[in-house]
Scaffold this motif. Sequence first.
Motif, PDB file in Angstrom:
ATOM      1  N   ARG A 102       0.836  -1.207   0.000  1.00  5.13           N
ATOM      2  CA  ARG A 102       0.000   0.000   0.000  1.00  5.13           C
ATOM      3  C   ARG A 102       0.865   1.249   0.000  1.00  5.13           C
ATOM      4  N   ASN A 103       1.855   1.232   0.905  1.00  2.00           N
ATOM      5  CA  ASN A 103       2.746   2.397   1.003  1.00  2.00           C
ATOM      6  C   ASN A 103       3.477   2.668  -0.303  1.00  2.00           C
ATOM      7  N   LYS A 104       3.726   1.584  -1.063  1.00  3.52           N
ATOM      8  CA  LYS A 104       4.394   1.736  -2.351  1.00  3.52           C
ATOM      9  C   LYS A 104       3.423   2.161  -3.448  1.00  3.52           C
ATOM     10  N   GLY A 105       2.120   2.193  -3.115  1.00  2.00           N
ATOM     11  CA  GLY A 105       1.117   2.599  -4.097  1.00  2.00           C
ATOM     12  C   GLY A 105       0.755   1.509  -5.097  1.00  2.00           C
ATOM     13  N   VAL A 106       0.985   0.249  -4.711  1.00  2.00           N
ATOM     14  CA  VAL A 106       0.616  -0.859  -5.595  1.00  2.00           C
ATOM     15  C   VAL A 106      -0.914  -1.002  -5.591  1.00  2.00           C
ATOM     16  N   PRO A 107      -1.540  -1.055  -6.785  1.00  2.00           N
ATOM     17  CA  PRO A 107      -3.003  -1.125  -6.841  1.00  2.00           C
ATOM     18  C   PRO A 107      -3.568  -2.409  -6.231  1.00  2.00           C
ATOM     19  N   ARG A 108      -4.817  -2.319  -5.803  1.00  2.00           N
ATOM     20  CA  ARG A 108      -5.470  -3.357  -5.026  1.00  2.00           C
ATOM     21  C   ARG A 108      -5.389  -4.756  -5.639  1.00  2.00           C
ATOM     22  N   ALA A 109      -5.723  -4.872  -6.919  1.00  2.00           N
ATOM     23  CA  ALA A 109      -5.746  -6.188  -7.562  1.00  2.00           C
ATOM     24  C   ALA A 109      -4.347  -6.802  -7.593  1.00  2.00           C
ATOM     25  N   ARG A 114       0.000 -10.491  -5.659  1.00  2.00           N
ATOM     26  CA  ARG A 114       1.360 -10.654  -5.132  1.00  2.00           C
ATOM     27  C   ARG A 114       1.346 -11.315  -3.762  1.00  2.00           C
ATOM     28  N   ILE A 115       0.367 -10.974  -2.942  1.00  2.00           N
ATOM     29  CA  ILE A 115       0.278 -11.574  -1.603  1.00  2.00           C
ATOM     30  C   ILE A 115      -0.064 -13.060  -1.713  1.00  2.00           C
ATOM     31  N   ASP A 116      -1.016 -13.395  -2.583  1.00  2.00           N
ATOM     32  CA  ASP A 116      -1.375 -14.810  -2.754  1.00  2.00           C
ATOM     33  C   ASP A 116      -0.174 -15.623  -3.227  1.00  2.00           C
ATOM     34  N   ARG A 117       0.611 -15.039  -4.132  1.00  2.00           N
ATOM     35  CA  ARG A 117       1.775 -15.741  -4.661  1.00  2.00           C
ATOM     36  C   ARG A 117       2.818 -15.975  -3.569  1.00  2.00           C
ATOM     37  N   ILE A 118       3.105 -14.960  -2.772  1.00  2.00           N
ATOM     38  CA  ILE A 118       4.142 -15.120  -1.741  1.00  2.00           C
ATOM     39  C   ILE A 118       3.645 -16.045  -0.623  1.00  2.00           C
ATOM     40  N   LEU A 119       2.348 -16.013  -0.337  1.00  2.00           N
ATOM     41  CA  LEU A 119       1.805 -16.928   0.681  1.00  2.00           C
ATOM     42  C   LEU A 119       1.972 -18.371   0.219  1.00  2.00           C
TER      43      LEU A 119
END
Length: 228
Positions: A102-109, A114-119
């Motif tokens: 969020r702080n980096k301004g990465v859009p929601r989708a 990215r979170i699903d992939r790293i999880l």
Amino acid sequence: MGAIRFDNVGRIYGNKQDGFEALKGVELEIADKEFMAVVGPSGCGKTTCLRFVAGFDRPTSGMVSVDGVKVTKPGPDRAVVFQQFALMPWKTVRENIELGLRNKGVPRAERRERIDRILALMNLTGYADAFPHQLSGGMQQRVSIARAYVLDPEVLLMDEPFGALDAQTRVVMQEELVRLARRNPRTVMFITHAVEEAVYLADRVAIMARQPGRVKEIIDIRSIREAE
Ligand code: ADP
Ligand code: ADP
């Protein structure tokens, strides 16, 4: 991108005349995408060195640079993983990992993707909505590593990340970190007091000595592995 360099680095705590000389003449180069472990006795200045690269502290002499640029403050190109997981207890796993994106301004989708992939990579699928206290120490530390990796930093700084884990969990974490580092190589500075951990994980191992703190020797583990 992400080459680290220490040039004749010193750090005196207190005033320059009669303060405590924690580091003197530290020389170290970590190549782009190299995994460097740093070992040495307690108090030799490992954490202090890592804090310079993070931009949390500055040397009193010499210079620390990343890609030839003097480090003066923290930045999105460098992420830090601490021994204490430092997750926010009132936020879920997903929210903890999401904050930096969020702080980096990465859009929601894209954040979600990215979170699903790293999880998945960290064997945490299914735990996105859990709270930290519902997870074991090893899992919390995986979240902590995921939170750093998801930002895709050039440089990953880890200070005894597995120091608080039991021996068995520690081995699992080491294996997962090796997998992750192979799949997604980054420049890593990894502090540990466990020599066997350093040898298992790293390309090279920097050995520090005390009073004043300095890099005494650097061992290339790759050449040993190749000789096996
Ligand atoms: P290590 O990580 O190798 O255990 P540190 O970098 O934490 O070593 O500390 C190196 C030396 O500097 C130690 O002797 C420590 O007590 C001292 N030191 C670290 N931080 C401070 C500080 N903020 N003020 C005074 N002395 C410090
Ligand atoms: P570690 O050995 O695990 O690196 P320490 O327990 O030596 O950690 O230090 C933890 C933190 O406390 C470090 O970030 C360091 O900067 C700070 N610290 C260490 N020694 C001192 C000191 N003598 N005075 C003030 N702060 C210190």
